[in-house]
Design a protein around this motif. Structure first.
Motif, PDB file in Angstrom:
ATOM      1  N   ALA A 159      36.235  41.230  40.407  1.00 16.69           N
ATOM      2  CA  ALA A 159      36.282  39.766  40.450  1.00 16.69           C
ATOM      3  C   ALA A 159      37.680  39.252  40.761  1.00 16.69           C
ATOM      4  N   GLY A 160      38.668  40.150  40.731  1.00 20.34           N
ATOM      5  CA  GLY A 160      40.028  39.755  41.086  1.00 20.34           C
ATOM      6  C   GLY A 160      40.839  39.127  39.960  1.00 20.34           C
ATOM      7  N   THR A 161      40.499  39.407  38.706  1.00 14.54           N
ATOM      8  CA  THR A 161      41.316  38.876  37.612  1.00 14.54           C
ATOM      9  C   THR A 161      42.705  39.511  37.654  1.00 14.54           C
ATOM     10  N   SER A 167      26.164  42.868  25.295  1.00 12.60           N
ATOM     11  CA  SER A 167      25.774  41.563  25.824  1.00 12.60           C
ATOM     12  C   SER A 167      26.874  40.526  25.582  1.00 12.60           C
ATOM     13  N   THR A 168      27.450  40.545  24.393  1.00  9.83           N
ATOM     14  CA  THR A 168      28.558  39.642  24.076  1.00  9.83           C
ATOM     15  C   THR A 168      29.736  39.900  24.998  1.00  9.83           C
ATOM     16  N   ALA A 190      33.285  38.521  29.476  1.00  9.45           N
ATOM     17  CA  ALA A 190      33.849  38.934  30.768  1.00  9.45           C
ATOM     18  C   ALA A 190      33.534  37.884  31.838  1.00  9.45           C
ATOM     19  N   ASP A 191      32.334  37.336  31.810  1.00  9.98           N
ATOM     20  CA  ASP A 191      31.976  36.286  32.768  1.00  9.98           C
ATOM     21  C   ASP A 191      32.843  35.038  32.576  1.00  9.98           C
ATOM     22  N   ARG A 192      33.128  34.708  31.325  1.00  5.26           N
ATOM     23  CA  ARG A 192      34.025  33.575  31.066  1.00  5.26           C
ATOM     24  C   ARG A 192      35.407  33.846  31.665  1.00  5.26           C
ATOM     25  N   TYR A 246      42.070  32.033  25.146  1.00  7.77           N
ATOM     26  CA  TYR A 246      41.107  30.994  24.765  1.00  7.77           C
ATOM     27  C   TYR A 246      39.772  31.623  24.385  1.00  7.77           C
ATOM     28  N   ILE A 247      39.387  32.649  25.103  1.00 12.30           N
ATOM     29  CA  ILE A 247      38.111  33.315  24.841  1.00 12.30           C
ATOM     30  C   ILE A 247      38.086  33.909  23.438  1.00 12.30           C
TER      31      ILE A 247
END
Length: 163
Positions: free
Chosen positions: A17-19, A55-56, A61-63, A72-73
């Protein structure tokens, strides 16, 4: 899937995703979700990961992929050995903030009757750190943002300081 495999999976997902720093983000997310430090994650790498935890981790990871900072996460960040709550509406403590605070600590060392004002205090990291260092000082923190003020209040309570 075991912890080691899940770490590789999430890290690869963030990398694709390029983080900015997939390894950094992955470790902090795992530490947060599994309540383990890096060493414990390594030692328990072959342990099976629950579907719920995986799942969490995918959700977190999507956030991160959507641009939300890992701090923040997980909801907090360490600054000069203390845990501070952070989130949307406050800046994340950085190395340059620590340089500033260390300079203040050196400059104020040995002084008495200190009156310290932290304007635009945000989460209160500077005010709290200085109050912990100079317990007899009068420390005031000014913050007009309601979102930030909530973090400021919580961090003062968590660190047991009167500001």
């Amino acid at each position: 899937m075991n912890i080691k495999e899940a770490i590789s999976f999430i890290k690869e997902k963030l990398l694709k995703a390029g983080t900015d720093d997939p390894a950094f983000d992955t470790i902090y997310l795992f530490e947060h979700v599994l309540s383990m430090n890096r060493t414990q994650l390594s030692i328990n790498g072959d342990k099976k990961l629950s579907e719920s935890d995986f799942s969490t981790l995918l959700t977190l990871a999507d956030r991160r992929i959507n641009g939300e900072p890992v701090q923040y996460i997980i909801g907090y960040w360490e600054f000069m050995g203390r845990k501070f709550y952070v989130g949307e509406g406050v800046l994340i403590p950085r190395d340059d903030t620590e340089v500033l605070v260390r300079a203040c600590l050196e400059l104020l060392k040995g002084k008495e009757n200190l009156n310290i004002i932290d304007l635009c205090s945000g989460s209160g990291i500077i005010a709290v750190t200085l109050k912990k260092a100079f317990e007899n000082a009068t420390v005031s923190a000014v913050e007009k943002s309601e979102a930030a003020f909530g973090y400021l209040t919580k961090n003062c309570e968590e660190n047991k300081v009167q500001i």
